[in-house]
Design an enzyme around this catalytic site. Structure first.
Site, short mmCIF file in Angstrom:
data_model
loop_
_atom_site.label_atom_id
_atom_site.label_comp_id
_atom_site.label_asym_id
_atom_site.label_seq_id
_atom_site.Cartn_x
_atom_site.Cartn_y
_atom_site.Cartn_z
N ASP A 1 -1.07 -0.67 5.14
CA ASP A 1 -1.52 0.71 5.33
C ASP A 1 -0.90 1.32 6.57
OD1 ASP A 1 -3.48 2.99 4.80
OD2 ASP A 1 -4.11 2.35 6.79
N HIS B 1 -32.62 -3.14 -13.57
CA HIS B 1 -33.79 -3.36 -14.42
C HIS B 1 -35.09 -3.02 -13.68
CE1 HIS B 1 -34.93 -6.95 -12.13
NE2 HIS B 1 -33.64 -7.26 -12.12
N GLU C 1 -26.88 -11.51 -13.72
CA GLU C 1 -27.04 -11.62 -12.28
C GLU C 1 -26.30 -12.85 -11.74
OE1 GLU C 1 -27.15 -10.67 -9.37
OE2 GLU C 1 -29.21 -10.02 -8.98
N ASP D 1 -5.15 -2.71 -2.29
CA ASP D 1 -6.46 -2.06 -2.39
C ASP D 1 -6.47 -0.96 -3.44
OD1 ASP D 1 -5.74 0.55 -1.11
OD2 ASP D 1 -5.48 -0.69 0.67
N ASP E 1 0.85 -1.19 0.00
CA ASP E 1 0.00 0.00 0.00
C ASP E 1 0.89 1.24 0.00
OD1 ASP E 1 -2.34 1.41 -0.07
OD2 ASP E 1 -2.81 1.19 2.06
N GLU F 1 1.64 4.07 -4.00
CA GLU F 1 1.13 2.69 -4.14
C GLU F 1 2.08 1.84 -4.98
OE1 GLU F 1 -3.58 3.97 -3.80
OE2 GLU F 1 -2.59 3.86 -5.75
#
Length: 370
Positions: free
Chosen positions: A123, A175, A251, A73, A8, A49
């Site tokens: 991080d 939809h 879906e 990330d 990170d 990064e």
């Protein structure tokens, strides 16, 4: 040896005082083998990064690792290093080239995006580097490698209103309603049509899309009828923009839960339901996990950004794909998926820049349905 690199970087201000962090773990046990962190002077998030990735790859090479799994990330770095996104920022190209050179030292390197909450160790190291550079904490036994910043074109500060120059606007539309929507049933791969109410909702969504953008360059849709019809009605409001089916917008496959209500599933598959709610890696019986759905919709988004840079595009899809795209855009955790409600014909809008920066402008707009 197989290792996992968690990397990170960040800056306080963009550009601003920056730092990076990298953790190398044993892939089998999760044990931390090496840590690296360092300050970079004044530069941008993206440079930081990439610097974290480079530090992690160097550390893995020191361990003589053969196979490496990189977890970050930063969607920008993951997509660019995977070869799915172009590197248009000249300030990042030298860093990407350096990382690619290090990749050649290994038998295999793979890249995967993780939410920030699962990249906490790297991080914290990046923030430690920034704190130490500012004189806020003292150094301990963790090795520190400080490197000069690589210049990059200035980026807008995080609180400034973003310019739309070069951004691709993505308008996400669920939809319109079906008979399954009204009954609260799992509706995955079942190819059910819109109801009359759903048709009216889709036409209203078309009007709202026209209000968001006067010029839509493409309407892309899931192959299922409820989405295709919604897309056709939206396209009609744009003067007949072509509708293109994109299979990866389909879906989630709910398997044996298809057409069941939540209560029915909880009664007949209680243990399976609990496991599914707790982890995106778990699939319904004979179905598809959210992790798998996320992989294909990320690929779909990358293809859209490549094909329509700087344009406005409508994606007509379903609850699961839209939620996953919004989760990634907001760098949110998996709990987000169960806390966000998306109405039939609800609209969400986000802008995506070539360097991977994203601005989510609206989520689940429904005023056009009233």
């Amino acid at each position: 040896m197989r290792v996992v690199i968690e990397a990170d970087g960040g800056s306080r201000g963009n550009p601003g005082p920056a730092g990076y962090g990298a953790v190398v773990r044993d892939a089998a046990t999760g044990e931390v083998l090496l840590e690296r962190y360092g300050a970079l002077g004044t530069t941008t998030n993206n440079v930081a990064e990439y610097s974290g990735l480079i530090a992690g790859l160097r550390a893995a090479a020191e361990l003589n690792a053969a196979r490496v799994e990189v977890r970050m990330d930063s969607k920008l770095v993951v997509e660019q290093m995977s070869g799915r996104w172009q590197i248009k920022n000249p300030g990042l190209r030298p860093l990407a080239a350096e990382a690619a050179g290090l990749v050649g030292k290994f038998t295999e390197v793979t890249y995967g995006w993780i939410p920030r909450e699962k990249n906490r160790a790297a991080d914290q190291l990046a923030n430690r580097a920034m704190d130490e550079a500012a004189g806020r904490v003292s150094r301990d036994a963790v090795e520190v490698i400080t490197e000069p910043a690589v210049p990059e074109a200035p980026a807008p500060r995080s609180w400034a209103p973003p310019s739309l120059e070069n951004a691709t606007r993505i308008i996400l539309v669920r939809h319109g309603a079906t008979a399954m929507t009204a009954q609260g049933r799992y509706s995955g791969r079942g190819d059910v049509p819109l109801t009359d109410e759903g048709e009216a909702q889709a036409m209203a969504a078309g009007g709202r899309v026209a209000g968001i953008s006067r010029e839509v360059h493409a309407v892309l849709t899931s192959p299922l009828r409820r989405c295709v019809r919604t897309a056709e009605l939206i396209a009609a409001e744009q003067g007949g923009v072509p509708v293109t089916v994109m299979d990866d917008l389909i879906e989630c496959d709910f398997g044996l839960w298809e057409a069941k209500t939540f209560a029915e599933v909880q009664q007949d598959w209680s243990a399976e339901m609990t496991a599914w709610l707790e982890s995106t890696s778990v699939a319904p019986p004979q179905g598809e996990s959210f992790q798998k759905v996320a992989e294909r919709v990320r690929g779909a988004l990358a293809a859209v950004l490549s094909a329509y840079p700087g344009k406005t595009v409508v994606l007509v899809s379903h609850v699961s794909p839209i939620k996953l795209l919004l989760r990634d855009a907001l760098a949110a955790g998996d709990a987000f998926l169960h806390r966000l409600y998306l109405d039939a014909a609800g609209i969400s809008t986000m802008d995506v820049w070539p360097d991977g920066n994203i601005a989510v402008r609206s989520v689940n707009e429904t005023a056009h349905l009233r």
